[in-house]
Design an enzyme around this catalytic site. Structure first.
Site, PDB file in Angstrom:
ATOM      1  CG  ASP A  16      -1.958  -1.113   1.164  1.00 44.89           C
ATOM      2  OD1 ASP A  16      -1.869  -1.984   0.280  1.00 44.89           O
ATOM      3  OD2 ASP A  16      -2.850  -1.120   2.031  1.00 44.89           O
ATOM      4  CE  LYS A 102      -4.272  -3.961   1.316  1.00 43.77           C
ATOM      5  NZ  LYS A 102      -4.943  -2.954   2.130  1.00 43.77           N
ATOM      6  CB  CYS A 141      -2.123  -2.549   5.240  1.00 48.88           C
ATOM      7  SG  CYS A 141      -3.794  -1.842   5.145  1.00 48.88           S
TER       8      CYS A 141
END
Length: 190
Positions: A16, A102, A141
């Protein structure tokens, strides 16, 4: 880094590193941009060795359940096809990197790169068994991706120079790092 030779079965998982998580973004991680230079060095090493590189990303619809307007904890961020959802310009992802999107459905959130994605299947197809993981954010994450990877039987090298925390509560990042190491991840200093 030379003390840690790469081998067949290794894969790099970048978590991310998107504009909305960088300073100035909608959900900025303090000093989040500091992960880019060390990740670029790992990208170079993996590319030179011909080893696979994966990059996860939040890819939310505009009405995602994690957004405050829908009762979630976060401001809108990483809305699919917006500049905020794009990978950081300075991150030098090669054209052959595999992108894993995601949390792309309104009703499902996902902190882990494995949650609701085909990352595990792709890693298995590539013969990966040891993952080198870095990115954003340590306490969300990265933590959940590492925990899921360990639970699925992967070895995990945590790229400690290439993670930064949100620290909603002071010390969240330190606690997340300790949790990952206690669960079996190995700290990989650069």
């Amino acid at each position: 880094m030379a003390a840690h030779p790469l081998a067949p079965g290794d894969a790099l998982v970048i978590v991310d590193v998107q504009n909305d998580f960088l300073p100035g973004g909608r959900l900025a991680v303090p000093r989040g941009d500091e992960v880019i230079a060390p990740l670029n060095r790992w990208i170079e090493r993996f590319a030179a060795a011909g080893l696979p590189i994966y990059a996860t990303r939040d890819w939310h619809p505009a009405d995602h359940c994690s957004f405050a307007a829908q009762g979630g904890p976060w401001p809108p961020h990483c809305v699919a096809e917006t500049p905020g959802a794009a990978f950081a310009d300075a991150l030098r992802l090669p054209s052959g990197a595999t992108v894993i999107s995601k949390a792309a459905r309104p009703e499902a959130d996902a902190y882990s790169g494995f949650a609701g994605t085909d990352l595990h299947e792709r890693l298995r197809q590539a013969g990966a068994h040891r993952l080198f993981v870095g990115g954003l954010a340590t306490d969300y994450c990265v933590l959940n991706t590492v925990k899921d990877a360990l639970g699925l039987g992967y070895g995990v090298a945590l790229l400690t120079a290439a993670i930064r925390a949100v620290d909603v509560q002071p010390g969240d990042g330190d606690r997340a790092r300790a949790e990952m190491l206690a669960a079996g991840a190995v700290a990989m200093e650069e």
